[in-house]
Design an enzyme around this catalytic site. Sequence first.
Site, mmCIF file in Angstrom:
data_model
loop_
_atom_site.group_PDB
_atom_site.id
_atom_site.type_symbol
_atom_site.label_atom_id
_atom_site.label_comp_id
_atom_site.label_asym_id
_atom_site.label_seq_id
_atom_site.Cartn_x
_atom_site.Cartn_y
_atom_site.Cartn_z
ATOM 1 N N GLY A 165 51.365 46.342 60.214
ATOM 2 C CA GLY A 165 50.619 45.693 59.151
ATOM 3 C C GLY A 165 49.517 44.760 59.595
ATOM 4 O O GLY A 165 48.334 45.000 59.357
ATOM 5 N N HIS B 213 63.310 47.202 55.957
ATOM 6 C CA HIS B 213 61.947 47.472 55.499
ATOM 7 C C HIS B 213 62.016 48.576 54.459
ATOM 8 O O HIS B 213 62.695 49.588 54.663
ATOM 9 C CB HIS B 213 61.072 47.899 56.680
ATOM 10 C CG HIS B 213 59.609 47.891 56.390
ATOM 11 N ND1 HIS B 213 59.016 48.808 55.557
ATOM 12 C CD2 HIS B 213 58.610 47.082 56.825
ATOM 13 C CE1 HIS B 213 57.720 48.560 55.487
ATOM 14 N NE2 HIS B 213 57.439 47.507 56.243
ATOM 15 N N THR C 23 53.563 51.509 57.415
ATOM 16 C CA THR C 23 53.055 50.146 57.335
ATOM 17 C C THR C 23 52.971 49.606 55.913
ATOM 18 O O THR C 23 52.676 50.322 54.953
ATOM 19 C CB THR C 23 51.662 50.051 57.972
ATOM 20 O OG1 THR C 23 51.167 48.706 57.803
ATOM 21 C CG2 THR C 23 50.675 50.995 57.329
ATOM 22 N N GLU C 24 53.193 48.303 55.812
ATOM 23 C CA GLU C 24 53.044 47.581 54.554
ATOM 24 C C GLU C 24 51.646 47.753 53.975
ATOM 25 O O GLU C 24 51.433 47.662 52.762
ATOM 26 C CB GLU C 24 53.303 46.084 54.815
ATOM 27 C CG GLU C 24 53.387 45.231 53.591
ATOM 28 C CD GLU C 24 54.770 44.641 53.419
ATOM 29 O OE1 GLU C 24 54.907 43.749 52.589
ATOM 30 O OE2 GLU C 24 55.700 45.075 54.112
ATOM 31 N N ARG D 199 51.081 50.183 50.908
ATOM 32 C CA ARG D 199 51.298 49.603 49.582
ATOM 33 C C ARG D 199 50.265 48.527 49.282
ATOM 34 O O ARG D 199 49.709 48.455 48.182
ATOM 35 C CB ARG D 199 52.706 49.001 49.494
ATOM 36 C CG ARG D 199 53.795 50.032 49.329
ATOM 37 C CD ARG D 199 55.170 49.394 49.263
ATOM 38 N NE ARG D 199 55.567 48.811 50.538
ATOM 39 C CZ ARG D 199 56.065 47.586 50.690
ATOM 40 N NH1 ARG D 199 56.202 46.799 49.642
ATOM 41 N NH2 ARG D 199 56.419 47.149 51.875
ATOM 42 N N ARG E 233 59.847 42.366 50.659
ATOM 43 C CA ARG E 233 60.503 43.552 51.217
ATOM 44 C C ARG E 233 61.942 43.714 50.756
ATOM 45 O O ARG E 233 62.399 44.830 50.505
ATOM 46 C CB ARG E 233 60.453 43.487 52.745
ATOM 47 C CG ARG E 233 59.062 43.693 53.307
ATOM 48 C CD ARG E 233 59.039 43.493 54.802
ATOM 49 N NE ARG E 233 57.729 43.842 55.351
ATOM 50 C CZ ARG E 233 57.416 43.729 56.643
ATOM 51 N NH1 ARG E 233 58.306 43.275 57.504
ATOM 52 N NH2 ARG E 233 56.218 44.069 57.054
ATOM 53 N N HIS F 131 64.874 46.611 60.073
ATOM 54 C CA HIS F 131 63.544 46.311 60.586
ATOM 55 C C HIS F 131 63.451 45.033 61.407
ATOM 56 O O HIS F 131 62.885 45.036 62.492
ATOM 57 C CB HIS F 131 62.568 46.242 59.414
ATOM 58 C CG HIS F 131 61.143 46.093 59.819
ATOM 59 N ND1 HIS F 131 60.532 46.919 60.741
ATOM 60 C CD2 HIS F 131 60.189 45.202 59.444
ATOM 61 C CE1 HIS F 131 59.271 46.548 60.914
ATOM 62 N NE2 HIS F 131 59.040 45.502 60.138
ATOM 63 N N HIS F 132 63.975 43.925 60.898
ATOM 64 C CA HIS F 132 63.769 42.639 61.572
ATOM 65 C C HIS F 132 65.040 41.803 61.483
ATOM 66 O O HIS F 132 65.678 41.742 60.427
ATOM 67 C CB HIS F 132 62.613 41.887 60.910
ATOM 68 C CG HIS F 132 62.144 40.675 61.663
ATOM 69 N ND1 HIS F 132 61.089 40.708 62.549
ATOM 70 C CD2 HIS F 132 62.585 39.402 61.671
ATOM 71 C CE1 HIS F 132 60.895 39.507 63.065
ATOM 72 N NE2 HIS F 132 61.799 38.699 62.546
ATOM 73 N N ARG G 223 61.763 37.934 55.815
ATOM 74 C CA ARG G 223 60.463 37.707 56.454
ATOM 75 C C ARG G 223 59.366 38.390 55.653
ATOM 76 O O ARG G 223 59.494 39.557 55.282
ATOM 77 C CB ARG G 223 60.461 38.253 57.890
ATOM 78 C CG ARG G 223 59.103 38.113 58.563
ATOM 79 C CD ARG G 223 59.141 38.645 59.972
ATOM 80 N NE ARG G 223 59.400 40.073 60.046
ATOM 81 C CZ ARG G 223 58.494 41.021 59.814
ATOM 82 N NH1 ARG G 223 57.269 40.709 59.446
ATOM 83 N NH2 ARG G 223 58.816 42.299 59.940
ATOM 84 N N ALA H 289 55.545 38.169 61.202
ATOM 85 C CA ALA H 289 56.136 38.391 62.532
ATOM 86 C C ALA H 289 55.080 38.240 63.619
ATOM 87 O O ALA H 289 55.302 37.551 64.621
ATOM 88 C CB ALA H 289 56.784 39.764 62.621
#
Length: 475
Positions: free
Chosen positions: A76, A271, A283-284, A287, A308, A410-411, A450, A455
Amino acid sequence: MKTRQTKSLALTMVAVMMMALILPACGGKAESADIVVIGGGGAGMSAAIEAHNQGAKVVLLEKMPMLGGNTARAEGGLNAAGTEYQKTQGIEDSPELHFEDTMKGGKNVNNPDLVKVLTDNAAKSIQFLKENGAELSEVGKAGGSSVPRIHRPQGGEAAGNFIVVALKKKLEELNVDVRLQHSVTEIVTDKDGNVTGVKGTDKEGKTFEVQAKAVILATGGFGANLDMVVKYNSDLEGFATTNAPGAQGDGIQLAEAVGAKLVDMNEIQIHPTTIPGEGVLITEGVRGDGAILVNQEGIRFTNELLTRDVVSKNILVQTDKIAYLIFNDELRGTLKATDTYFEMGLVQEGQTIAELAAKIDVDAAVLEETVNRYSQFKEAGRDGDFQRDDMRLDFTKGSYYAIKVTPGIHHTMGGVMINTQAQVLSEAGTAIPNLYAAGEVTGGVHGANRLGGNALADITTFGRVAAQEAVKSLK
């Protein structure tokens, strides 16, 4: 006299033989450096460059065969408020608004002191990256942000790998001592608990030791260690992961061994848009730049720009826990990151909405109605269904595209506890002398969720902070 000399010679030979046995076992004499950085992702590379530029002798140790870590997979961009690029585009933003969005997105579980460091310094990180060959001049909007603030390369190229390539080149230009396939197995401390260096094994399996005045931990999270993920959040059993293979949580375990306190370990983000069964991240930006989400029935079911965690939950209650990202040539032409998805064969295509619907086995009449309804909202300037406040595509022109997605691990928001100087804290809440940490190995910055774009802001900003504070401690 002769007997005494013979005994002395024998003792010397024994000592030499013992040393010969000992030295191979410990890899030889310990080396020394001002600062050892453990981990060669975005946080580690940022820290190494910053420390080097401030005059420190740095050794960077990376266990994998290449630099990059999870940063290389980040697509992103980097959230920063009040940058020159926002001002050029007439975007009004501030660190205070970035702070508010981050705390709200993290459900106020975040440590506000750490969030303030992040949001006050993210714009400086944009400048740092520009100075080091990674200019992020294009600004878009990501879920959970009040205004456009996610910075990425011009043309919408995936930001993570773009940053990795630039920082790797800078490390080479600066001749920083970077050692690949060097796994750290121990953070060394003295009898008083002061960190004095590291021990580990190199690519040939030989042990090594580097003595240092400060150690910066930048090893990333544990999103690829699915056993560890399930240990802290059993609801995530069976999920695929978007993480690089090296994200095993070993840095967290290294810190625990010297008394570090952990925080928010159960806060693990999924995610919303990954490829089912593959863990490939979409990737964000898809959207954020205008794509909509529809379910298997062809119906739109969410505001695509919510955080998210919310979008993920909304997908998971749909048929088969999947959705389709729908977009057209207008987005494809402006977001370069989508090129990869086409090359990987992840995208279905139709010259018309009906043709696309057939490709993804969705009722054509329903999908046409959904897309036309959204186009009317776009024209009216108001999303009458889900109050999306940024509608960039009107979908009046083809070709049309769909990517099948589902949430994936994802994170990991949890990790070692740090203070605003990036010092690692003990169970008692005191700083462990000479030990610093930055990036996904830490906890407290992102809270329970997040925001997309935070990030890369986190790793670059706290990587620099850790280096700055470590260098101060040397002086």
